[in-house]
Enzyme design. Sequence first.
Site, mmCIF file in Angstrom:
data_model
loop_
_atom_site.group_PDB
_atom_site.id
_atom_site.type_symbol
_atom_site.label_atom_id
_atom_site.label_comp_id
_atom_site.label_asym_id
_atom_site.label_seq_id
_atom_site.Cartn_x
_atom_site.Cartn_y
_atom_site.Cartn_z
ATOM 1 N N CYS A 130 0.809 -1.230 0.000
ATOM 2 C CA CYS A 130 0.000 0.000 0.000
ATOM 3 C C CYS A 130 0.841 1.279 0.000
ATOM 4 O O CYS A 130 0.565 2.226 -0.749
ATOM 5 C CB CYS A 130 -0.957 -0.011 1.187
ATOM 6 S SG CYS A 130 -0.264 -0.714 2.692
ATOM 7 N N HIS A 243 -3.073 6.336 4.567
ATOM 8 C CA HIS A 243 -1.639 6.451 4.829
ATOM 9 C C HIS A 243 -1.154 7.809 4.314
ATOM 10 O O HIS A 243 -1.567 8.254 3.235
ATOM 11 C CB HIS A 243 -0.850 5.388 4.049
ATOM 12 C CG HIS A 243 -0.975 3.989 4.569
ATOM 13 N ND1 HIS A 243 -1.722 3.641 5.660
ATOM 14 C CD2 HIS A 243 -0.410 2.835 4.109
ATOM 15 C CE1 HIS A 243 -1.619 2.328 5.860
ATOM 16 N NE2 HIS A 243 -0.832 1.818 4.935
HETATM 17 O O1 L14 Z 1 2.816 -5.891 2.321
HETATM 18 O O2 L14 Z 1 0.386 -3.778 8.526
HETATM 19 O O3 L14 Z 1 0.866 -5.366 1.605
HETATM 20 O O4 L14 Z 1 -0.068 -1.967 7.426
HETATM 21 C C1 L14 Z 1 0.425 -4.033 3.880
HETATM 22 C C2 L14 Z 1 -0.122 -3.623 5.190
HETATM 23 C C3 L14 Z 1 2.101 -5.486 5.017
HETATM 24 C C4 L14 Z 1 1.524 -5.054 6.360
HETATM 25 C C5 L14 Z 1 1.658 -5.549 2.533
HETATM 26 C C6 L14 Z 1 0.369 -3.124 7.493
HETATM 27 C C7 L14 Z 1 1.104 -5.340 3.923
HETATM 28 C C8 L14 Z 1 0.934 -3.701 6.240
#
Ligand code: L14
Length: 347
Positions: A130, A243
């Site tokens: 993300c 985010h």
């Molecule tokens: O790699 O905890 O897509 O915010 C994205 C969300 C890893 C953990 C990924 C989190 C995830 C992340």
Amino acid sequence: MSRPLTVAVVGATGAVGREMLSTLERRNFPATRIIPLASSRSAGTTVPYMGGELTVQELKDDSFNGVDLALFSAGGSTSLAFAPKAVAAGCTVVDNSSTWRMDPRCPLVVPEVNPQALQNHQGIIANPNCSTIQMVVALAPLHKAAGIRRVVVSTYQAVSGTGQKAIEELEMQVRQMFNLQEPEAKVYPYRIAFNCLPQIDVFLDNDYTKEEMKMTEETVKIMGDANIKVSATAVRVPVFYGHAESVNIEFSKPLSAKDARAILSSAPGVQVYDNPEIKLYPMPIEAAGEDEVFVGRIREDFTNPNTLNMWVVADNIRKGAALNAVQIAERLVAEDLVRVTNRKAFA
Ligand code: L14
Ligand code: 25A
């Protein structure tokens, strides 16, 4: 070219899976049938779709017979075990976990940046992290204009990225503190309410976290330029959705803040919210529930030549996960790439 499809959503009861269902619905994805799949814990429960309810089925080895396209968001181990089975059944997979992203057999795609990577896919297409997605949507048009050499980024990441359990944990801790109770931390190593945690995912040998190194490696793969260096610090903040990122970008050529603003204003998937005079800049509370990547605070870094600072915000569950996956699926349909013959890679 577009032909009605049977689409499975794996992890349909999760934060991302639910958003995948509503995104398919909202964007009128050409599906004749949607099959929500999750673990045995959720089999028999329902998820909302098109004003009605769909019954969740347990994910099993034979779940993909007759399925054209599957969107996965049920964690890495589920993707590792089941995506190859889906491909073997003739299904094309768009996977939201980190499992396949750096695999050379799998395109890693942000449709605004590298849609061409979908040609010649071999059955599994990876959806990036993300934080990486929203950053590259804003970086790609600037890279084209002035050549990016190095990026230093700090993230401010919402708890929804971790899934439904983390959303509940932040709510619960706020309630506990309001009632003068000791807040319980289960999902994160420390309290997240009224706090910031400079750790997302596990630490690696170089003392960066896995989330930070994903931003370094995935950016290079998506942008297709091994010379772009990314140094990241990923921080969890007590925000539910959206985010934010503070991004410092060094270019090989001069690029003024004014020109960067103009370039980003016409870039696909980007909205510029940037006017200090009226305190206009993007914020998670406004980006939540929106599709675009919002950019503001664009300014020249007076400490270094050819360098800009900017602030990038997006809904991590939408553009950071579900929306990007559905946009990939839409491209596959538009370019007649749902069915591929080149499937031996995952046999
Ligand atoms: O790699 O905890 O897509 O915010 C994205 C969300 C890893 C953990 C990924 C989190 C995830 C992340
Ligand atoms: O495994 P990882 O890689 O560490 O991933 C951890 C979590 O991060 C989220 C996602 O959570 C994932 O489970 N995630 C991963 N990548 C993400 C990304 N890019 C991301 N989030 C954002 N961006 P989630 O809550 O969003 O989604 C979880 C979904 O996955 C289904 N699932 C899990 N294991 C599965 C599976 N489906 C099939 N087979 C498996 N083996 C999960 O369905 C959900 O749809 P579920 O049935 O397991 O859970 C439904 C609800 O039940 C609660 N619950 C969860 N665990 C338990 C539980 N209840 C009791 N006991 C438990 N152990 C939850 O409330 C869940 O919503």
